[in-house]
Write a protein that holds these residues in place. Sequence first.
Motif, PDB file in Angstrom:
ATOM      1  N   GLY A   6      -0.048   8.815  -5.314  1.00 35.74           N
ATOM      2  CA  GLY A   6       0.166  10.205  -4.879  1.00 35.74           C
ATOM      3  C   GLY A   6       0.672  11.218  -5.664  1.00 35.74           C
ATOM      4  O   GLY A   6       0.741  12.178  -5.850  1.00 35.74           O
ATOM      5  N   GLN A   7       2.087  10.738  -5.957  1.00 26.59           N
ATOM      6  CA  GLN A   7       3.131  11.456  -6.713  1.00 26.59           C
ATOM      7  C   GLN A   7       2.780  11.730  -8.110  1.00 26.59           C
ATOM      8  O   GLN A   7       2.843  12.911  -8.742  1.00 26.59           O
ATOM      9  N   ALA A   8       1.824  10.893  -8.857  1.00 22.05           N
ATOM     10  CA  ALA A   8       1.283  11.106 -10.110  1.00 22.05           C
ATOM     11  C   ALA A   8       0.104  11.985  -9.980  1.00 22.05           C
ATOM     12  O   ALA A   8       0.076  12.860 -10.874  1.00 22.05           O
TER      13      ALA A   8
ATOM     14  N   GLY B 209      13.534   8.444  -1.950  1.00 18.77           N
ATOM     15  CA  GLY B 209      13.103   9.058  -3.153  1.00 18.77           C
ATOM     16  C   GLY B 209      11.522   8.971  -3.209  1.00 18.77           C
ATOM     17  O   GLY B 209      11.020   9.027  -4.328  1.00 18.77           O
ATOM     18  N   MET B 210      10.897   8.916  -2.137  1.00 20.15           N
ATOM     19  CA  MET B 210       9.432   9.358  -2.235  1.00 20.15           C
ATOM     20  C   MET B 210       9.026  10.567  -1.456  1.00 20.15           C
ATOM     21  O   MET B 210       9.523  10.753  -0.229  1.00 20.15           O
ATOM     22  N   ALA B 211       8.203  11.423  -2.130  1.00 20.09           N
ATOM     23  CA  ALA B 211       7.489  12.740  -1.183  1.00 20.09           C
ATOM     24  C   ALA B 211       6.567  12.002  -0.315  1.00 20.09           C
ATOM     25  O   ALA B 211       5.745  11.480  -0.754  1.00 20.09           O
TER      26      ALA B 211
ATOM     27  N   VAL C  63      -1.067  10.813   0.843  1.00 15.65           N
ATOM     28  CA  VAL C  63      -2.492  10.890   0.345  1.00 15.65           C
ATOM     29  C   VAL C  63      -2.934   9.709  -0.819  1.00 15.65           C
ATOM     30  O   VAL C  63      -4.038   9.362  -0.671  1.00 15.65           O
ATOM     31  N   GLY C  64      -1.813   9.433  -1.161  1.00 23.80           N
ATOM     32  CA  GLY C  64      -2.019   8.410  -2.408  1.00 23.80           C
ATOM     33  C   GLY C  64      -2.235   6.963  -1.485  1.00 23.80           C
ATOM     34  O   GLY C  64      -3.435   6.079  -2.120  1.00 23.80           O
TER      35      GLY C  64
ATOM     36  N   ALA D  69       0.807  -1.024  -0.019  1.00 21.82           N
ATOM     37  CA  ALA D  69       0.007   0.378  -0.069  1.00 21.82           C
ATOM     38  C   ALA D  69       0.800   1.165   0.171  1.00 21.82           C
ATOM     39  O   ALA D  69       0.498   2.095  -0.510  1.00 21.82           O
ATOM     40  N   GLY D  70       2.020   1.270   0.735  1.00 19.21           N
ATOM     41  CA  GLY D  70       2.796   2.296   0.742  1.00 19.21           C
ATOM     42  C   GLY D  70       3.516   2.469  -0.579  1.00 19.21           C
ATOM     43  O   GLY D  70       3.694   3.643  -1.001  1.00 19.21           O
ATOM     44  N   LEU D  71       3.969   1.468  -1.258  1.00 15.77           N
ATOM     45  CA  LEU D  71       4.725   1.848  -2.460  1.00 15.77           C
ATOM     46  C   LEU D  71       3.754   2.069  -3.549  1.00 15.77           C
ATOM     47  O   LEU D  71       4.034   3.075  -4.370  1.00 15.77           O
ATOM     48  N   VAL D  72       2.614   1.316  -3.600  1.00 12.50           N
ATOM     49  CA  VAL D  72       1.635   1.563  -4.672  1.00 12.50           C
ATOM     50  C   VAL D  72       1.083   3.178  -4.459  1.00 12.50           C
ATOM     51  O   VAL D  72       0.691   3.812  -5.519  1.00 12.50           O
TER      52      VAL D  72
END
Length: 80
Positions: A43-45, A56-58, A64-65, A35-38
Amino acid sequence: MHWLWVLIVGGVIGAIAGAITSKGKSMGIIFNIIAGLVGSSIGQALLGTWGPQMAGMALIPSIVGAVILVAVVSFFLGKK
């Protein structure tokens, strides 16, 4: 070593999303990571890469995503 941080941060993001949506008790470690990776990708998209970043993740768009992902999955797979 980078992949280890990605998995840890993904798991934390998934756990936060589960706590926000109150579905955290029924989710396991593997689902938290997924869930965190997807959710990070979603969310970044949708929101871009603003805010603090880790592995590397905002973080804010990722959370939110992940909340969106957990809410949608729990809606379709939740018990009636």
